[in-house]
Enzyme design. Structure first.
Site, short mmCIF file in Angstrom:
data_model
loop_
_atom_site.label_atom_id
_atom_site.label_comp_id
_atom_site.label_asym_id
_atom_site.label_seq_id
_atom_site.Cartn_x
_atom_site.Cartn_y
_atom_site.Cartn_z
N ASP A 10 21.26 -7.39 -16.50
CA ASP A 10 22.59 -6.83 -16.52
C ASP A 10 22.58 -5.78 -15.40
O ASP A 10 21.51 -5.35 -14.98
CB ASP A 10 22.83 -6.17 -17.89
CG ASP A 10 24.08 -5.34 -17.90
OD1 ASP A 10 25.11 -5.85 -17.45
OD2 ASP A 10 24.02 -4.19 -18.35
N ASP B 264 21.72 -3.73 -21.55
CA ASP B 264 21.87 -2.57 -22.42
C ASP B 264 23.21 -2.48 -23.11
O ASP B 264 23.34 -1.83 -24.12
CB ASP B 264 21.66 -1.29 -21.62
CG ASP B 264 22.84 -1.00 -20.71
OD1 ASP B 264 23.39 -1.98 -20.17
OD2 ASP B 264 23.21 0.16 -20.56
#
Lengths: 744, 55
Positions: free
Chosen positions: A438, A621
């Site tokens: 990410d 996250d």
């Protein structure tokens, strides 16, 4: 917002006799001195009957009489002592602790029984070789039986229970052959004793349990340590909400105490504790954890806000619509469940080995029994040979091989700044061939920072940061991160919405907007990142412009190239804008990147990779990553991640460094290799031992030697799993940023 | 060989004593904080020692 009091009532457990108990996670305990200072300081509070520090877990347990003091006072006293403390609910941990003790008790009983029976067995063995009389031998066997039967039934409970559960669910696990072997061995030995035979196998049965319980305990210990660590970190992050109750008092409550319809207060710099609708106030919010989008969004009354979003400016009140464990979008929850379900179907290495091992061993024992009967042996001799086969093929090595390697490897990773949720992740991690990152909060740091900090002289930055501490403005707060403690200038004047001003040694210093600092807009340097914000600083007649935005993690580039060098394919999946993702991808030289993805699209992308036969390690996250983390073959999450992502991920990265990803991969490869070797060693041992047993040459002495020999060999081999573990230097970023952030 | 009749119960009894001691120390929380316990031994504190928490 007149009456704001913190109420930690939800964390307090009442005990009998009017005592109250509170558990606190404490920051900064390192040594006996800290321990003593805290215990003496808190014991001095009125009515406190107990203040006990647990140095291993960095916890403080406090008990006090009735209303003589309050949690807020205790926390205040802790702060005054220099140890910020955070209340937490040890509920979930208590179960693990109980499980832990149960195993340890079983282990102690098995150890006691093994040692005492061995004492008797060694006498019998040496007596058999010389001139022991049958009566003495029978006595020794009976005493062994007296110890072995109750001890075996007690210490074997963890295995019997698990085996029973497995059979009830119509499946086989490793505990089924273990239970069968223990029960059969004990029963056959009692029979032997009653017939006054030469051989009895009480020692083998108990030794089997003893070795296996060691493996089981190692496994449990690792899980508990991981859990305790994660719980402490969560408590330090202060995952509580400020609830505005009907009586107008604001109370600090744990997230689990929130329910829909509650009103929560969220100030600037705090994260939203639950999904809800804004009812009073407006603010700019940063939704990057939720959506991956880095630009701040305006939140006004009537608008939905989601748990995990960060309030950048202003106080707002939110009416909770979804709370507790449901603090996320329904869709994400559903996706998460589905993904986790799919994952639980994957078989662990140990289970696969058990599935192969159990039928083979049982068939072998049965074949030995029938074979000897057909060859004309009496049924008693045939049965004893079958039992000897079961014992000698004991799964000791198998039961120890995998947990021992996992404990050694995850211990090494823990020191390198990575906590694994389960030891089994190592197996999956080792199979990975693609790493998907990410962007926001994973490749970049979770908090905004000064992008051009390197170009400003260090002294200037420190002085600007010292001044910035005086302001609550979000941009000033970012600059203030660079301040040294206690450096706040004496007289600071804040011009609301413009900037802060002070004069030191006759020199004027200003930090704020370009107009406040008297800079023309055309004098401003061009921005590197068009979405970054600028803040100006004037010192005498020198002017500086700080550019504030997302920064890459320090070792992101290094980690990416290290992963590439290991032949892994890399991808970036982000929910952020295309330009933002592109600039990061270019900086890190990652060719495959996707921007503006929704959680569903992220999963779809992972699904396509999976269909192409790739095993994906997902590192992310945000809330929008949670389903993808759960769906990936293996997943890691930085400690700054939202709750759900941490729960969905297989491991947590503690520091600010991404290097833990490389360390995890390397260690997993090593551990996987060691586990494989251990399984082969066990197999080799069986190939040698089984024919001896089937041919009827096994005596209790040979069984005991073979069993302990094989167990010791696999355990020693497991120690090698740490051989190439990364050095502790990598953990220099510890304590993690999230904790530092909570402290400040 | 009659001495065995005395020695066997003594040996098993001593073993049981050890087991009981271990189970007691486990129950009273002495294994809860191994690191802290190591330090406590060298704390020269005249004040009354703290009670163990009831787990």
């Amino acid at each position: 917002m007149s009456a704001v009091t913190s109420d930690f009532g939800a964390f307090v457990t009442p005990l009998e006799g009017g005592l109250k108990h509170l558990d606190l996670a404490v920051e900064g305990i390192h040594c006996a001195g800290c321990m003593r200072k805290i215990e003496n300081g808190i014991s001095a509070l009125p009515g406190v009957t107990l203040a006990r520090v647990n140095l291993t877990e960095k916890r403080l347990a406090v008990e006090w009489q009735g209303d003589s003091t309050s949690p807020a006072e205790i926390i205040g006293a802790m702060r005054a002592l220099g140890f910020p403390a955070h209340p937490f609910d040890p509920g979930a941990e208590r179960d693990l602790k109980r499980e832990d003790r149960k195993l340890l008790r079983c282990l102690a009983v098995a150890g006691f029984a093994t040692a005492n029976i061995m004492l008797l067995s060694v006498s019998v063995w040496s007596g058999n070789a010389t001139d022991i009389n049958p009566e003495t031998r029978a006595l020794f066997h009976w005493v062994s039986a007296l110890i072995a039967l109750p001890a075996g039934l007690y210490a074997g409970r963890p295995f019997f229970e698990s085996a029973f559960a497995a059979i009830k669910a119509r499946s086989l696990n490793m505990d089924v052959p273990i239970s069968v072997a223990v029960v059969l061995t004990l029963a056959a030995s009692v029979m032997q004793t009653m017939r006054h035979e030469v051989h009895a196998y009480f020692d083998s049965a108990l030794m089997l349990l003893f070795f296996l319980l060691i493996g089981r305990y190692l496994d449990q210990m690792m899980r508990r340590r991981t859990r305790a660590h994660a719980e402490t970190l969560l408590a330090l992050k202060g995952d509580s909400a400020r609830r505005l109750d009907d009586d107008g008092i604001v109370r600090d409550v744990p997230l689990s105490a929130l329910s829909p319809g509650d009103m929560v207060v969220v100030s600037a710099g705090e994260r939203f504790p639950a999904d809800g609708r804004v009812s009073i106030g407006t603010a700019e919010i940063d939704q990057s954890l939720v959506t991956g989008e880095t630009d701040p969004v305006k939140a006004a009354p009537g608008q939905m806000v989601y748990a995990g979003a960060l309030n950048l400016t202003g106080n707002i009140q939110v009416k909770v619509t979804a709370a507790g464990s449901g603090t996320l979008l329904d869709e994400i929850n559903r996706l998460l469940e589905r993904a986790l379900e799919a994952k639980s179907k994957q078989l662990q290495l140990a289970d696969r080995a058990a599935k192969l091992y159990a039928p083979v061993v049982h068939l072998l024992a049965l074949a030995a029994f029938i074979g000897w009967l057909l060859l004309g042996a009496d049924w008693h001799t045939a049965l004893m040979i079958a039992v000897a086969t079961l014992i000698i093929t004991c799964p000791c090595a198998l039961g120890l091989a995998i947990p021992a390697a996992q404990v050694v490897a995850s211990g090494a990773l823990f020191r390198a700044g990575l906590v694994l949720n389960t030891g089994t992740i190592l197996e999956r991690l080792a199979e990975v061939d693609t790493v998907v990152f990410d962007k926001t909060g994973t490749l970049t740091l979770p908090e905004r920072g000064i992008i051009n900090a390197g170009e400003v002289p260090a002294g200037v930055l420190a002085r600007a940061a010292a001044l910035a501490q005086a302001s609550r403005h979000p941009l000033a707060q970012v600059v203030a991160q660079y301040a040294e403690p206690g450096s706040l200038p004496e007289e600071v004047i804040e011009h609301a919405g413009q900037g802060v001003w002070c004069a030191v040694d006759g020199e004027e210093r200003r930090l704020g907007s370009s107009s406040f600092c008297g800079l023309d807009t055309d004098e401003m340097p061009s921005q590197r990142d068009p979405h970054a914000s600028q803040i100006c600083y004037i010192e005498g007649n020198r002017s500086y412009v700080f550019e504030i935005g997302q920064r890459l993690r320090e070792d992101a580039a290094e980690t990416i190239s290290a992963l590439k060098a290991r032949g892994l394919r890399l991808e970036i999946l982000s929910g952020d804008r295309e330009e933002a993702v592109q600039s990061v991808a270019t900086a890190l030289a990652v060719n495959d990147w996707y921007a503006g993805l929704s959680p569903t699209e992220k999963i779809a992308r992972l699904g396509r990779l999976k269909d192409a036969g790739r095993k994906v390690l997902m590192v992310g996250d945000g809330l929008n990553d949670a389903p993808a983390l759960a769906a990936a073959h293996a997943s890691l999450s930085p400690i700054s991640a939202v709750h759900v992502s941490q729960a969905a991920a297989d491991g947590l990265i503690l520091g600010d460094r991404l290097g833990a990803v490389t360390a995890a991969y390397d260690t997993a490869l090593k551990a996987r290799a060691v586990m494989g070797q251990n399984l082969w060693l066990s197999a080799l041992y069986n190939v040698i031992a089984v024919p001896i047993a089937v041919l009827g040459f096994v005596t209790p002495l040979i069984a005991a030697l073979a069993m302990s020999g094989s167990s010791i060999i696999v355990t020693l081999n497991s120690l090698r799993a740490r051989a190439h573990a990364p050095s502790t230097e990598k953990a220099s970023a510890y304590p993690p940023a999230a904790v530092k952030e909570a402290t400040s | 060989m009659n001495i065995i009749l005395v020695l066997l119960p003594v040996a098993v009894g001593l073993g049981l004593l050890g087991l009981a001691a271990f189970l007691w120390s486990l129950k009273s929380g002495q294994f809860d904080d191994l690191e802290g316990a190591a330090w406590r031994a060298i704390m020269d504190d005249d004040e009354k020692p703290n009670r163990q928490p009831d787990a």
